[in-house]
Structure formats: structure tokens, C-alpha cells
Design an enzyme around this catalytic site. Structure first.
Site, PDB file in Angstrom:
ATOM      1  N   ASP A 232      55.763  45.121  41.613  1.00 35.02           N
ATOM      2  CA  ASP A 232      55.376  44.913  42.839  1.00 35.02           C
ATOM      3  C   ASP A 232      55.904  44.420  43.494  1.00 35.02           C
ATOM      4  O   ASP A 232      56.722  44.581  43.576  1.00 35.02           O
ATOM      5  CB  ASP A 232      54.708  43.328  42.266  1.00 35.02           C
ATOM      6  CG  ASP A 232      54.001  42.792  42.639  1.00 35.02           C
ATOM      7  OD1 ASP A 232      52.520  44.113  43.340  1.00 35.02           O
ATOM      8  OD2 ASP A 232      53.916  41.462  43.352  1.00 35.02           O
TER       9      ASP A 232
ATOM     10  N   ASP B  10      54.790  42.123  47.029  1.00 32.90           N
ATOM     11  CA  ASP B  10      54.297  40.798  48.041  1.00 32.90           C
ATOM     12  C   ASP B  10      54.770  39.815  46.617  1.00 32.90           C
ATOM     13  O   ASP B  10      54.099  39.704  45.522  1.00 32.90           O
ATOM     14  CB  ASP B  10      53.105  40.981  47.866  1.00 32.90           C
ATOM     15  CG  ASP B  10      52.793  41.921  49.346  1.00 32.90           C
ATOM     16  OD1 ASP B  10      53.167  41.131  50.132  1.00 32.90           O
ATOM     17  OD2 ASP B  10      52.001  42.748  48.943  1.00 32.90           O
TER      18      ASP B  10
END
Length: 213
Positions: free
Chosen positions: A9, A11
Site C-alpha cells: 500500500d 498512503d
């Protein structure tokens, strides 16, 4: 199957952007007379911007006329904030070097728009490590739906069960597990004791602490 692929991922995991997303959302929502609490905000962490905006516009009964404009404004504001003050998360260089030495294929699967993914990759200087990136921006469903992870695995020419994913949000963890991938969760320190992380294969306080293989 043996693990040979890692998908990250972005953020809150590679770049400390979650506070900046919240700042951007706060600034834009105030234009509509709405003030989100931090507790409210974190319940929708990991969603795409359009889903985030739709959720809270529905909650506060703001109507749908401004949805697209609010979404675009939040993205514009957060890109500017990340470019000005985005900070790399601890352990990013370590974890990328770790998996590169293991000859893993490396990818990013993010709910953020591809435009922002490209900005962050450039800021962090991590393009040489990456074989693929996947954005959920234009998918029918974002996280917690697994499609963005499945798409990234396909781009990497990997079977889902060959993949290990790193996440920081509950929605992201569910997406990775729904894709039948191993999931390492690195939650914000304020959420470390949350019992929801029990669904992950491993929980860490930092990327720097990963040393399974």
C-alpha cells in the site's frame, strides 16, 4: 506456492500522508460547513477519495451536486501538501532493499489516483525497485474489495498466493486477505492495540522490524 512477490500500500505505509489527507479533507469539508472528528475520519481510512466523499456527504446529507468537485479539490490539495511536506515512513529503504535482495517482484497497490502514486514514487526515488503499480481510482470497487491487489499481481505476473502485502489500514488488510494474499499490517501507533488486526498474518510497529525470511 512459495512467496516471491511483495505488494505495498502507499498512503500511511510508504509516505506519512494520512495526516495530510485529513488536513485536505478538513479544508474542503469546511467549505460545506462540515467538521470531521479524527475518530470519524479514521473509520474511512483506506477508501478511495470518491467513496470517502460520498460516505460523508451522505452522512451529513449534503446532496450529490458537489461530490465530483469536492473529490477533485481534495486530491489537488493533498498532492500539493505531499509535495511540500510529505515525509517518508520509517523503514521504507530497508524493506525495499530487503525484498530486492530476496529477488522478489515489487509492486504498489493503492486507493489513490495514479497521478498521486507517480508523485510519491518520484519524491521517494523508489522507481528502480518497482515492477508495477496499480490504482483503484477507476475500478468499480476500491478497497476493501481485492481487485486492486489482484490487478497488481496480474501486472507482476504472480499468482495471488505468491504475494505478501503490507498495509496500514483495516480496509486495506481486508482487501489483501480477500485476494488470498499474506498480509503484514503496520498500523498507526495509536491503533496498535486494535483487536481488528488479528486477521493479519503479522503485525509490526514499523517496516524496519520485518525480518521473517
Amino acid at each position: 506456492m512459495n512467496l516471491d512477490t511483495v505488494i505495498f500500500d502507499m498512503d500511511g505505509l510508504l509516505i506519512d500522508s494520512e495526516p495530510l489527507w485529513q488536513e485536505a479533507a478538513d479544508e474542503v469539508f469546511k467549505l460545506y460547513g462540515v467538521n470531521l472528528t479524527h475518530e470519524q475520519y479514521i473509520t474511512t481510512t483506506g477508501l478511495r477519495t470518491k467513496e470517502f466523499v460520498h460516505w460523508w456527504f451522505t452522512h451529513f446529507q449534503l446532496g450529490e451536486e458537489e461530490l465530483v468537485r469536492a473529490e477533485k479539490k481534495i486530491i489537488q490539495v493533498v498532492i500539493d501538501k505531499i509535495q511540500r511536506k510529505g515525509a517518508v515512513m520509517p523503514g521504507v529503504q530497508y524493506i525495499l532493499d530487503f525484498f530486492e535482495k530476496k529477488k522478489f517482484k515489487i509492486g504498489i497497490a493503492s486507493s489513490s489516483p495514479q497521478q498521486l502514486i507517480d508523485v510519491v514514487i518520484g519524491m521517494l526515488g523508489i522507481q528502480p525497485y518497482l515492477k508495477a503499480t496499480a490504482s483503484a481510482e477507476f475500478l468499480s470497487y476500491g478497497k476493501p474489495h481485492p481487485q486492486v491487489y489482484l490487478n497488481c499481481a496480474e501486472l507482476l505476473q504472480s499468482h495471488p498466493t505468491q504475494c505478501i502485502c503490507f498495509e496500514d489500514s483495516f480496509n486495506g488488510m481486508i482487501a489483501a486477505k480477500a485476494a488470498r494474499m499474506k498480509c503484514v499490517i503496520v498500523p498507526h501507533h495509536s491503533q496498535q492495540k486494535d483487536e481488528r488486526w488479528g486477521a493479519a498474518d503479522l503485525k509490526l510497529t514499523s517496516l524496519q522490524n520485518f525480518a521473517i525470511f
